[in-house]
Design a protein around this motif. Structure first.
Motif, PDB file in Angstrom:
ATOM      1  N   LYS A 129      82.437  78.916 -29.851  1.00 20.18           N
ATOM      2  CA  LYS A 129      81.589  79.009 -29.038  1.00 20.18           C
ATOM      3  C   LYS A 129      80.826  80.393 -29.317  1.00 20.18           C
ATOM      4  CE  LYS A 129      82.536  75.598 -25.442  1.00 20.18           C
ATOM      5  NZ  LYS A 129      82.897  75.644 -23.894  1.00 20.18           N
ATOM      6  N   ALA A 130      81.630  81.225 -29.720  1.00 20.17           N
ATOM      7  CA  ALA A 130      80.973  82.568 -29.805  1.00 20.17           C
ATOM      8  C   ALA A 130      80.578  82.858 -31.119  1.00 20.17           C
ATOM      9  CB  ALA A 130      82.154  83.976 -29.406  1.00 20.17           C
ATOM     10  N   THR A 131      80.834  82.126 -31.955  1.00 13.12           N
ATOM     11  CA  THR A 131      80.492  82.270 -33.539  1.00 13.12           C
ATOM     12  C   THR A 131      79.207  82.099 -33.722  1.00 13.12           C
ATOM     13  OG1 THR A 131      82.971  81.872 -34.357  1.00 13.12           O
ATOM     14  CG2 THR A 131      81.200  81.597 -36.027  1.00 13.12           C
ATOM     15  N   ASN A 170      77.199  72.552 -31.807  1.00 10.49           N
ATOM     16  CA  ASN A 170      77.570  72.631 -30.466  1.00 10.49           C
ATOM     17  C   ASN A 170      78.186  71.212 -29.760  1.00 10.49           C
ATOM     18  OD1 ASN A 170      76.698  75.536 -30.456  1.00 10.49           O
ATOM     19  ND2 ASN A 170      74.520  74.893 -29.835  1.00 10.49           N
ATOM     20  N   TYR A 171      77.561  70.234 -30.344  1.00  9.94           N
ATOM     21  CA  TYR A 171      78.171  68.947 -29.773  1.00  9.94           C
ATOM     22  C   TYR A 171      79.630  68.898 -30.180  1.00  9.94           C
ATOM     23  CZ  TYR A 171      79.045  64.002 -29.202  1.00  9.94           C
ATOM     24  OH  TYR A 171      79.569  62.955 -28.928  1.00  9.94           O
ATOM     25  N   VAL A 172      79.655  69.096 -31.446  1.00 10.10           N
ATOM     26  CA  VAL A 172      81.119  68.874 -32.020  1.00 10.10           C
ATOM     27  C   VAL A 172      82.100  69.780 -31.161  1.00 10.10           C
ATOM     28  CG1 VAL A 172      82.641  69.478 -33.915  1.00 10.10           C
ATOM     29  CG2 VAL A 172      80.460  68.318 -34.347  1.00 10.10           C
ATOM     30  N   VAL A 184      66.061  68.220 -38.319  1.00 15.03           N
ATOM     31  CA  VAL A 184      67.493  68.392 -38.078  1.00 15.03           C
ATOM     32  C   VAL A 184      67.983  69.441 -37.639  1.00 15.03           C
ATOM     33  CG1 VAL A 184      68.452  69.225 -40.517  1.00 15.03           C
ATOM     34  CG2 VAL A 184      69.900  67.821 -38.946  1.00 15.03           C
ATOM     35  N   ASP A 185      68.768  69.487 -36.415  1.00 13.79           N
ATOM     36  CA  ASP A 185      69.277  70.578 -35.653  1.00 13.79           C
ATOM     37  C   ASP A 185      70.740  70.971 -35.919  1.00 13.79           C
ATOM     38  OD1 ASP A 185      69.772  72.685 -34.207  1.00 13.79           O
ATOM     39  OD2 ASP A 185      69.230  71.533 -32.272  1.00 13.79           O
ATOM     40  N   ILE A 186      71.217  71.664 -37.210  1.00 15.85           N
ATOM     41  CA  ILE A 186      72.566  71.764 -37.464  1.00 15.85           C
ATOM     42  C   ILE A 186      73.324  72.489 -36.372  1.00 15.85           C
ATOM     43  CG2 ILE A 186      74.092  72.847 -38.986  1.00 15.85           C
ATOM     44  CD1 ILE A 186      72.731  70.480 -40.310  1.00 15.85           C
ATOM     45  N   GLN A 187      72.758  73.449 -35.701  1.00 11.51           N
ATOM     46  CA  GLN A 187      73.575  74.533 -34.611  1.00 11.51           C
ATOM     47  C   GLN A 187      73.638  73.396 -33.467  1.00 11.51           C
ATOM     48  OE1 GLN A 187      74.345  77.681 -34.633  1.00 11.51           O
ATOM     49  NE2 GLN A 187      75.605  77.080 -33.185  1.00 11.51           N
ATOM     50  N   GLY A 188      72.736  72.384 -33.137  1.00 14.71           N
ATOM     51  CA  GLY A 188      72.828  71.593 -32.147  1.00 14.71           C
ATOM     52  C   GLY A 188      74.085  70.557 -32.164  1.00 14.71           C
ATOM     53  N   LEU A 189      74.114  69.868 -33.622  1.00 17.34           N
ATOM     54  CA  LEU A 189      75.072  69.166 -33.858  1.00 17.34           C
ATOM     55  C   LEU A 189      76.476  70.054 -33.643  1.00 17.34           C
ATOM     56  CD1 LEU A 189      73.601  67.387 -36.985  1.00 17.34           C
ATOM     57  CD2 LEU A 189      73.932  66.411 -34.729  1.00 17.34           C
TER      58      LEU A 189
END
Length: 478
Positions: free
Chosen positions: A202-204, A180-182, A173-178
């Motif tokens: 986006k900067a967090t 970013n999509y959100v 699972v790619d939590i960061q990718g999810l």
């Protein structure tokens, strides 16, 4: 939370099918006027002279009381949306040092700390994070319009919790990718005012802090959506408000027959006052004899509203039909009280030193501004009117002397200054000029309310009120 309560009221009231159907059943205003006219011209004593009913009073159940309370709450909200262009929902915030605020902060911090600990485990525990993404998905879907099927399908597929759980079981699972999509989807759905918030997301870098801020921005977007809905509903509510409130009041009356007792007494007082005035005019020398006074419903209603400008809101209960405008009416009354004092101050000053300051409109405007500032908050119980009037007197002497000195004239003598300050301070004790100003304001407001709706020109202003003319016109229009 207050926000949730407010949102529920907005969604459950003006947009409900049952209320909308009732609101849409409009009646002709002409027939309403004729009915009201008949009610005023009919023999009002017939009901009061009838024998008292021997039947016991009807018992009002708790459910009926709660139903009436819901009707009042819904009607108040709809009325506020329709008449207040600035009405909007704000995010509720607890006071920083309050017990509730501290408890909320501790609980929230404990939740996010626990989530961070789970994600830092080896292997990471994703169950709570998956539940958060499930909640985020439902929130994003709630923002979509009925026609947004493509984006709805995409959100449902990307944030499919079953698929995310399978990926978590295989450590794929790619939590960061999810996240970013959100953020990207939120950027498409949010109002322009939230663009800066999206940039900050986006900067967090920290994933836990990112999820926390995502929920914060989503809450702001919910409020934006509610306020957009309110703005969209306002024109519809403004068109249907009269019929809607009539229907609501009828429902309240059916559940609590005594719900309009204060309104009845308010109208009766006005009727009696107008009848007494007509009878006095009829008995005066030279008046034409008439078998019965001709009482106009419009005159009675105008007189009833004028009584509200002298209403004691601390001791007297407001008529039920005006409870939704209670705060606005009280503000108008307090504003009028301040204008009365300003007019009295101006008239006394003009009578005492008018010949010295004649032809200096800028001085009158300056004295008016000073009086307005020093009398700010004069309707509060803690306000010291005597002290404020004394300060106005001192400042008036200073400004008058300054104006006289600039023109090379001698300043006011100490005796005249003391007399002027004393006269201005006497307003707090009921100076006769106050009664004169009060009567003239009442006469002007009465003529203002009596103007035909199509007539745009204002009635002539009585003497002594020129200094507050624009404010009186605005207040009368409101």
């Amino acid at each position: 939370m207050p926000f949730n309560d407010e949102k529920r009221s907005v969604n459950d009231d003006p947009t409900s099918d049952s209320d909308s159907s009732r609101m849409s059943e409009s009646t002709a205003s002409l027939s309403d006027y004729e009915c009201s006219r008949q009610s005023f011209t009919s023999d009002s004593s017939s009901k009061s002279s009838s024998p008292a009913s021997t039947s016991p009073p009807r018992v009002v159940t708790f459910d009926e009381v709660m139903a009436a309370a819901r009707n009042i709450s819904n009607m108040t909200l709809a009325h506020e949306i329709a008449v207040n262009e600035n009405f909007h929902i704000k995010q509720g915030a607890l006071p920083e040092n309050s017990l509730a605020g501290r408890v909320k902060h501790i609980v929230h911090q404990a939740f996010w700390d626990h989530l961070e600990a789970e994600l830092n485990e080896d292997p990471p525990e994703y169950e709570h994070a998956i539940k958060l993404f499930e909640e985020i998905r439902e929130t994003l879907l709630s923002f979509l319009t009925p026609g947004g099927n493509r984006l709805r399908t995409q959100i449902s597929e990307v944030l499919d919790t079953d698929l995310i759980r399978q990926q978590a079981e295989h450590h794929a699972v790619d939590i960061q990718g999810l996240a970013n999509y959100v953020i990207s989807t939120m950027g498409k759905l949010c109002a322009p005012v939230r663009d800066d918030d999206i940039k900050e997301l986006k900067a967090t870098g920290n994933i836990v802090e990112l999820l926390r801020q995502i929920f914060h921005v989503l809450d702001l977007m919910k409020i934006d959506m509610v306020n957009f809905t309110i703005k969209s509903l306002r024109p519809h509510l403004q068109r249907q408000l009269v019929d809607y409130e009539r229907t609501k009041f009828q429902e309240i009356l059916e559940e609590t027959p005594s719900a309009l007792d204060v309104t009845k007494e308010w109208i009766k007082e006005s009727v009696n006052e107008e009848l007494f005035s007509l009878s006095e005019n009829a008995s005066s020398p030279g008046a034409e004899s008439s078998s019965r006074p001709n009482l106009s419903p419009t005159t009675v209603l105008n007189n009833s509203y004028l009584k509200l400008l002298q209403w004691d809101y601390r001791k007297k209960e407001l008529p039920e039909t005006l409870m939704t405008d209670g705060s606005r009416l009280q503000e108008l009354t307090e504003r009028l009280n301040q204008l009365k004092v300003i007019a009295c101050l101006s008239l006394i000053t003009t009578n005492m030193v008018g010949t010295l300051i004649e032809g200096l409109p800028e001085l009158s405007d300056r004295l008016k501004r000073i009086s307005t500032v020093l009398l700010e908050g004069m309707n509060k119980e803690t306000f010291n009117l005597q002290e404020a009037l004394n300060s106005v007197g001192l400042q008036t002497c200073v400004e008058v002397n300054k104006s006289l000195a600039e023109r090379g004239l001698s300043t006011l003598s100490p005796e005249i200054q003391a007399n002027l300050i004393g006269q201005l301070s006497s307003i707090a004790e009921g100076n006769p000029i106050c009664s004169l100003i009060d009567k003239r304001i009442h006469l002007y407001m009465k003529s203002l309310l009596g103007l035909p709706s199509h007539q745009k020109c204002m009635p002539p202003i009585p003497g002594g009120l020129n200094v507050i003319q624009s404010e009186l016109e605005t207040l009368g229009s409101q």
